[in-house]
Each structure stands twice: as C-alpha cells, then as structure tokens.
Design an enzyme around this catalytic site. Structure first.
Site, PDB file in Angstrom:
ATOM      1  N   ASP A 169       0.855  -1.182   0.000  1.00 48.11           N
ATOM      2  CA  ASP A 169       0.000   0.000   0.000  1.00 48.11           C
ATOM      3  C   ASP A 169       0.897   1.241   0.000  1.00 48.11           C
ATOM      4  OD1 ASP A 169      -2.577   1.259   0.213  1.00 48.11           O
ATOM      5  OD2 ASP A 169      -2.039   1.771   2.259  1.00 48.11           O
ATOM      6  N   ASP A 213      -2.065  -1.049   5.858  1.00 47.04           N
ATOM      7  CA  ASP A 213      -2.374  -0.499   7.176  1.00 47.04           C
ATOM      8  C   ASP A 213      -3.863  -0.271   7.371  1.00 47.04           C
ATOM      9  OD1 ASP A 213      -2.608   1.527   5.362  1.00 47.04           O
ATOM     10  OD2 ASP A 213      -1.388   2.977   6.453  1.00 47.04           O
ATOM     11  N   ASP A 231      -7.103  -3.054   3.388  1.00 42.31           N
ATOM     12  CA  ASP A 231      -5.993  -3.951   3.066  1.00 42.31           C
ATOM     13  C   ASP A 231      -6.149  -5.337   3.683  1.00 42.31           C
ATOM     14  OD1 ASP A 231      -4.667  -1.866   1.740  1.00 42.31           O
ATOM     15  OD2 ASP A 231      -3.797  -1.148   3.604  1.00 42.31           O
TER      16      ASP A 231
END
Length: 906
Positions: free
Chosen positions: A335, A638, A642
């Site tokens: 990410d 995070d 996700d």
C-alpha cells in the site's frame, strides 16, 4: 422492499433525497417510528459485522500436531512402548510435546481479525426517531434511520448524505486515499462510480474530519462496505507456507523410507533364520535411526530464534512459519499511504509572481527552510501569512512527534509557515478572527475574516482554477498590488498544471481588504475582487528509506508492486519517484480492473507495477492473480481495506504504528516502525533462516543416513546390532540436536540479498545437496562400521564393548560433521571455526554429556555401555576425524571443478 434494498447493489448515490425517502419509507425531518425501527431491526439484525467463531485454544494446540512427520514420531513412540522401550518412547513423546507447545505459544492470537473489526465499528449515533433527536448505540441502527454527524464522529453505518455543510471525511482506512474527501448531498449522474468517488455517501468505520451533515442510513451490518470486507475475511482460507509444504512432503518420504527399511531388514533376517523378535527389534531400531526425531523441534526453535532477532529489526512475527516464507517472497504488493509515504502532507514549493521557492523538510515537524525568496518581507511573507490566517487547524508537539489537529492540508500550510519562522498563534494575536465562510465542495474555497490594523481583511484559499477566477489583482514579489492581466492568469495556470504533473496537490491563496466592512459575511459579496497571492504545492512525501528499500528488493530479484486509492496519474508519478515504475511500466485503475476477467488480469499482472483507485476486492484479485502465476506474495498494508488481501497473501505484513487492529490481526508480521526498509531487512532474515534450516536438515539427514547404513551394514554382514535404540535416540535428540540448533544461528552470507528468490516448488534439498548427503552418510557409516568390526575382533565378540566403541565413534563423527555442514562449498578453515561460537559451545557441551554417559556408573547402566581405556579413545579419535578430512577434500574438489561463485566474498 427495504428488506431487499440493503442486500442488493443499489446505487444510492444516483438517487435524489425524495426517491431515497420513498424507497426506505422515511421522512427526513421525522425519522422512523419506534415500532417500524424495531421491525426492521428484527428483519435485518443488529448493526454488527459478520463474525466467525474464533478457534479455541484447544483447536490451536491440536493444529500443532497435524503434521505427518509429527505423527510418524508418535507412531515410533508407540512401537517403542509396545516393545518395552519406555525410555525411548518417553523421550520421543517429550520432544513432540515440546514442539507443539512452542508453536502454540506463538500462534495463540493468530485469529483475531473479526473481533478487531467489531471493535472498530462499534460507536454511538445521534438519530432522529419520531421527530426527536436521540442518542443510540450503533448496533440498534436500521436502514432508513436519519443520523446527524459532525467533525470527530465515526460514521456508524453506510449512509447517503441529504444535508451537508463544509463536510469532509477521512477514508484512508477504507479506500486508501490519503487526503480528506469533500462530501455533499448532490445526486451523482454517473451510474458506475468507484467507491472513492462517491461524494454523497458515508461509509461505516470512516471518520468525519470537518463540517456537519445529515444522512439516511442505507445499509447496516454485513450490508455495508466494511461488512463486505468482513465477509471477505471469512472466505479467505489460510494457506500453508512453502516450508510447511516442504516438511509435509519430507514427512511422506520419511514414512515410506521407514516402512521400506523395516520390511527389507525384517525379510532378510527371516530369510537367514534369525529369531522373529530379534529381527523385529532390529527393524524398529532402523526405523528410529531413519527418523530425525529432533527435526520438528529444531525447525520450530530455529523459527522462534528468528522471531527474536527480527524484533530487534522492527519486525514482529505472529506466525512462526511466516519467518521462512519471507525469504521465499517473489512479489511484494505494498500500500502507498502510510507505508511508502509518511501520510503527512508537506508543502514542497511556494510560487509567487513567477518565482518558485523550494521548501525543505518532510512531515509535520516544522524543521526546514524556505529557499529562493525572502519569507520575512514582501509578497512571500504575505503569502505565508495568508496560509496561517486562513487556517482552522493546529500543530501540536507530542511524545510521538508533531501531529496536526484538523485538516492535513491546513497542517501542511502551518508547517510551511513555521519553517519560515511564522507561528499561527502569534499572528492571531494581532489579527483576531471576525468571521468565517466555511469550505464547501461547490465553491471549492474557504474564507476567514480577520481584524488587521483596524480593518477587516478576508484571507481566502481554494482550488487554483476557481480562486483565480475571483481575482482582479495580484501581488508582486516586492509586495506591490497590480492588476491581473490575462497573460499573468495563463502563466499561473501553466505553473499549476506543471505542479499537477508532478503529482502535487496545489492550493491557491488570496486576500481582500473589506472597505467598507459589510454587515454580514456572505460568499457572493466577499469572495470577489481578490488579490491573488500565490500557490502552495504539497504532497504526501515518500519515506526517506523507501526508495532504497525498493531498490534493495529489486536487487534480490523481488518484484515490487504499489497499490493505492489515489488517482492513476498521481499513483504513477509516485510510483516512478519510489522506483516502482519506469517509462514502459503499465498502471491500472480500479475501473480498468473491473473490465478485466481473472484470466486477462493474470496475463497482464507481470507487466503492471502500479494500481490506482482500487477497492478491497481489487486487492484480493491482484494477490490471487500473482499467486496463480506461482509467485510467493507478500502484501503490506495499514487500512481496513488492506485486511482481506493481507490475509490472502502468502505473507501478510501490517504497519504497527498507523495500521488498524483489523490489518494487524489479519497479518503474519507487523512492522513496528512502519518502515518499508524493515520489510527488506525481514526478507534478508527470512532467507538466512531458510538457509540455516536447510543446513540443519542436511546435517540431521546425513547423520541419520549414517545410522541407518551402520545398522543395515551390520545386519548384512551378519554382525550383532551395533547400536541399541536408546543409543540412536540419544544421538538424534541430544548429540545431534544441540549442534543442529547452533547451525540455526550460523552467520548469514554477505551476498544473501543479491541472489534471486528460491523456487517455492523446489525441494528442501536439491539434487546436489541430496548427493552430498548420501556421500556424507556413506563416509560416516564406513568409519563407524570399521570401528565396530575392529572392536569385535579385539574383545572376541564382546558386544557391549563393541557397541560402546561404535556409539562413541558415531557421536564424535557427527560432532565434527556439524562444522562441515556450515557451508557446502567453503572449507571450515576459510569461514573460520570461531565465527559460530554457539556451535563450538554446543559441541563442547554435547561432548561433556557423552563423556558423562561413558564414564559415570548411572550412564553405563542406562545406556548399557562400559568404560574405555586411553588407547581405545585414540582409536575412536582417529576414525572420528577421518570423515571430516574426507569431506574437506570433497569440498576442495567441488570448488576446483566449478570455480568460485560469482560475487563471493569468502
């Protein structure tokens, strides 16, 4: 109708307030009555996320004993018990139990994902019921409820805005978009709008960062976007790691090998006319010799030691096998927000009258300077003052560092002013607030009116294209106000476009002296005839170590992929800056992913390094596409969005500081400092651990093979049993176990991060290593059998004496063999004896224990051995040293034959 609406894919963002009210059976000013709310609660259930039954401690403990190799050991223990060998049976069961307890302690909290999601979602809400405003638990909300939300609130369910004033939400945890999202109540005409662009929708679990609003709930519980993610979490199966798969295959090989040995030896003995019970005992002894009883405990302990080392490198491992899986990673999907970047908006440039000044420093710490202009006077000073005086946020110093209370964009402007030596608190004393016109997404600007030197001055900031249209004047670098010409307007917009091409977020600033001062502060009367001051360009900066870490992963043969909720152009620009993307690299958006089948995505996945505007389902598809290609995938993240992909990946990595509880508990590893570089360090550690496990397996297998060949050779030669089962068990668990554990902490090779990832389908021991194991086993067995034959001839077939000589010789041979296994090419004298002090200590301790058995009365009684004389010890030493010297010559021959490995520093 209401009962069906929540579960279907209704495009609420494309419905008007009146249509929504009719479909949900509610009046916006009245709300539901209690009877109808109770009926809907009964129909839809409580506003809670779907929850899977967590595994019980007994289930987790039982899973530690599901491996085939463990059951092979348990079977060997049962057979030993049936034969009356209670010491052997007890020792095997003890080592199996210890291995299970070690794994249980590490994995006890591995299944907490849905509990964390539930905690994240529970909140309270201000609800309109029967025309009255009430505060209810979010679990009691139903579709059709009218709720009021304002800055600081957590959104309790998915809802459609029907009223909004300067309303903004922070959706990074759900969509991955790093900046607050402007919201309004306008109907969206497009019928296919991505989640991140649904500006009139609120989503469960996100937070309100500014303004006030009223909304009607359209989905609760599992019908929400967060609920769909929770459902995805339930459907994601936990796959075995590469090491678990290799050990399971290894267990099958050992099982069939053991059975084969038992059958062959038993049949040979019966053919020669040996007693049935004696041959059965011999066959069982051979089976015990073939099974490395200490292997499960050694692998588990090796991984546990790796966990301890990784903690010091800011990586917390939650599942033991994940340590090794990191070393096999071929793809890392990461990410962007909060992982590669700081998630702290930072002004990097200030533009005034054609002059662009560079602002140094990253993040919210007011440390840096403005380079290229005089920030204490003239137009640049006025630009910075406007950035501070048209600002509703504040900057605070905490023990964890500097934080912004309020909007991240305003925080970036505060930090830029601080770097120039200006403080909002100081300026506010001389320029008190008189009035404010809040930001809204229609005007795309906000205004604060302050009293400056006895006059009312409007300080304005907003989108450059909109704000520039409200300006008639502009300020020069010297601080003079001059008319704004068309050429200057064009120059300003060109500069704005240049900033945008660099993936920078741009804010324009202006001001106006209100003379005469109006009676009321209205947008139409104040936000016109403005003096344009300049532009502030900002971005969420990369972490300083991120680019280096990406390059390090690339040099290790690992493909890095960036997945983000940002727009495609922004994502691609950041991807190039971080080293993910080159000129030919493809980028895909969420909408483009929707147009691809799974097969089409799998065909393109190797060419795409950047994904933008993606949802939780998209992330899952990307991970699955890579895994379908045979890749070992690590997924970092995070946010809540996700979590499913983190769990689906071979190795899920969560951020410890900014990560949500959901993602942490779905992960296999937590990076405690949110540093992408720590992931590269963890990969290095994982590779080292796998190499050391392979050393230990090679050591144990070659030692076990030597034991089998000693027993088999003696049987074929018609000699008595050279070793008793208790001798073999002692060697496998103690004298082999300690050196094998020491090999687990062998120093890593300096080139470990310049090698390509190993093939996840490759066996634990490849062909070359398998041949090496066979050669080593034969050499050690030959030396040991020679001693047994000599001892039988010396003492006229005194079996106890001969067994003592054989037992001690084999122990010494295997002690020295541990040093041979430290490297498959280089000599012990090249890598150094003392470079692994743990191994030296392990061999010394094991030697003392072996001496205690042979020399002490209790050891002689339990192990059925006799004391030895000095000349017999010299004979053992000579033959014990022989296999070590032979293997050193073998490695020298191998080096001469193939040459030095490329990049070697040894």
């Amino acid at each position: 109708m209401v009962e069906e609406r929540q579960q279907s894919q209704v495009r609420w963002y494309a419905r008007s307030t009146e249509e929504i009210g009719r479909e949900l059976g509610v009046l916006p000013g009245q709300g539901l009555d209690e009877d109808e709310a109770a009926r809907r609660l009964s129909t839809h259930g409580r506003n809670e996320l779907p929850e899977a039954a967590p595994p019980s401690p007994w289930h987790i403990l039982g899973a530690q004993f599901s491996s085939l190799i463990v059951w092979v050991l348990i079977g060997a223990a049962l057979v030993s018990g049936l034969l009356g060998e209670w010491v052997d049976a007890g020792a095997i069961l003890a080592i199996v139990l210890l291995n299970g307890l070690l794994g249980f302690v590490q994995e006890y909290r591995a299944e907490q994902s849905l509990a964390a999601l539930k905690t994240l979602a529970v909140t309270y809400a201000r609800v309109m019921r029967e025309g009255e405003r009430r505060t209810l638990s979010s679990t009691e909300l139903v579709p059709g409820d009218i709720i009021d939300v304002e800055a600081g609130d957590r959104v309790p369910a998915d809802a459609r805005l029907i009223q909004a004033a300067a309303f903004r939400t922070q959706e990074a945890a759900l969509t991955g978009e790093s900046t607050p999202v402007d919201k309004n109540s306008l109907v969206l005409a497009d019928n296919d709008v991505p989640l991140a662009d649904q500006r009139n929708m609120l989503f469960m679990g996100t937070t309100v960062s500014g303004g006030k609003g009223r909304a009607v709930i359209v989905a609760t519980g599992s019908g929400t976007e967060l609920g769909r993610i929770a459902t995805l979490m339930i459907t994601v199966a936990v796959e075995p790691t590469p090491l678990q798969r290799r050990l399971e295959q290894f267990g099958h090989v050992l099982l069939w090998l053991s059975l084969g040995i038992v059958v062959v030896v038993f049949a040979l003995g019966l053919w020669r006319g040996e007693p049935v019970f004696d041959m059965f005992l011999t066959a069982v002894s051979l089976a015990v010799a073939a099974i490395p009883e200490g292997l499960p405990a050694i692998v588990t302990t090796t991984l546990a030691l790796g966990v301890m080392r990784m903690v010091s490198r800011h990586a917390l491992i939650r599942r033991l096998p994940a340590v090794e899986t990191l070393g096999a990673a071929t793809v890392i999907c990461t990410d962007k927000t909060g992982t590669l970047t700081k998630n702290e908006m930072t002004v990097t440039g200030l533009a005034i009258d054609g002059l662009v000044c560079h602002v140094t420093g990253d993040g919210y710490a007011p440390e840096g300077e403005v380079i290229g202009g005089d920030s204490r006077a003239g137009g640049l000073r006025d630009l910075l003052w406007s950035a501070l005086l048209c600002n509703g946020s504040s900057l605070r110093a905490t023990e964890a560092g500097w934080t912004v209370v309020g909007d991240p964009t305003e925080g970036a402007l505060l930090v830029a002013g601080g770097k120039a030596g200006w403080r909002k608190e100081e300026l506010e004393g001389a320029h008190p607030l008189v009035g404010e016109i809040p930001f809204d997404s229609e005007r795309k600007m906000m205004t604060m009116i302050r009293r400056s030197e006895g006059r009312a001055v409007a300080y304005v900031k907003g989108a450059p294209d909109v704000l520039l249209g409200r300006c008639d004047w502009y300020m020069t670098r010297a601080g003079e106000v001059v008319p704004l010409s068309d050429a200057t307007r064009h120059s300003i917009m060109s500069l704005n476009q240049e900033f945008a091409r660099q993936a920078l977020r741009v804010v324009a600033l202006a001001r106006r002296v209100l003379d005469p001062e109006p009676a009321t502060f209205e947008s139409e009367g104040i936000e016109r005839e403005l003096v344009f001051l300049g532009l502030a360009a900002m971005k969420d900066p990369l972490r300083p170590e991120a680019k280096q870490a990406v390059e390090r992963c690339r040099s290790a043969g690992i493909k890095t992929v960036m997945i983000t909720g940002d727009h495609k152009e922004t994502a691609l620009a950041i991807g190039r800056e971080a080293g993910f993307a080159s000129g030919s690299t493809q980028a895909l958006s969420g909408l483009e992913l929707n147009g691809l089948t799974d097969a089409e995505l799998a065909a393109r996945v190797r060419d795409v390094s950047v994904y933008a505007r993606v949802s939780a389902e998209h992330k899952l598809r990307i991970v699955r596409a890579w895994r379908a290609q045979g890749a070992v995938v690590a997924m970092t993240g995070d946010g809540v969005n996700d979590a499913p992909a983190v769990r689906e990946a071979d190795i899920g990595i969560a951020m410890g500081m900014t990560g949500t509880d959901v993602t942490k508990d779905a992960s296999d590893m937590v990076v405690t400092d949110d540093n992408f570089a720590s992931i590269a360090a963890a990969v290095e550690e994982g590779r080292c651990i796998y190499e050391n496990i392979r050393k230990a397996v090679q050591y144990l297998l070659s030692c076990n093979l030597s034991e089998v060949l000693v027993m088999l050779g003696s049987t074929l030669l018609g000699w008595p049993l050279p070793l008793l089962p208790i001798h073999i068990l002692w060697i496998n668990l103690v004298t082999d176990g300690f050196p094998a554990l020491a090999l687990a902490v062998d120093p890593k090779d300096p080139d470990v991060m310049t090698r390509p990832p190993r093939d996840p389908q490759a066996p634990l021991l490849d062909r070359r290593r398998f041949i090496t194991v066979c050669v080593q086993g034969v050499v050690m067995a030959a030396a040991t059998l020679a001693v047994f034959g000599i001892a039988l001839s010396i003492m006229n077939d005194e079996v106890t004496f001969a067994r003592t000589m054989t037992f001690t010789t084999l122990v010494l041979v295997q002690f020295l063999h541990a040093f041979t296994c430290r490297h498959d090419r280089f000599s012990l004298f090249q890598i150094g004896v003392a470079t692994n002090r743990m191994l030296v200590a392990a061999v010394f301790i094991s030697a003392l224990l072996q001496a205690g058995i042979v020399l002490s009365p209790w050891g002689q009684e339990i192990f059925r051995v006799v004391p030895l004389r000095a000349e017999e010890w010299w004979l053992i030493a000579g033959f014990g040293l022989l296999p070590f010297l032979v293997m050193e010559l073998w490695k020298a021959w191998s080096r001469a034959r193939s040459g030095p490995p490329r990049g070697s520093t040894v």
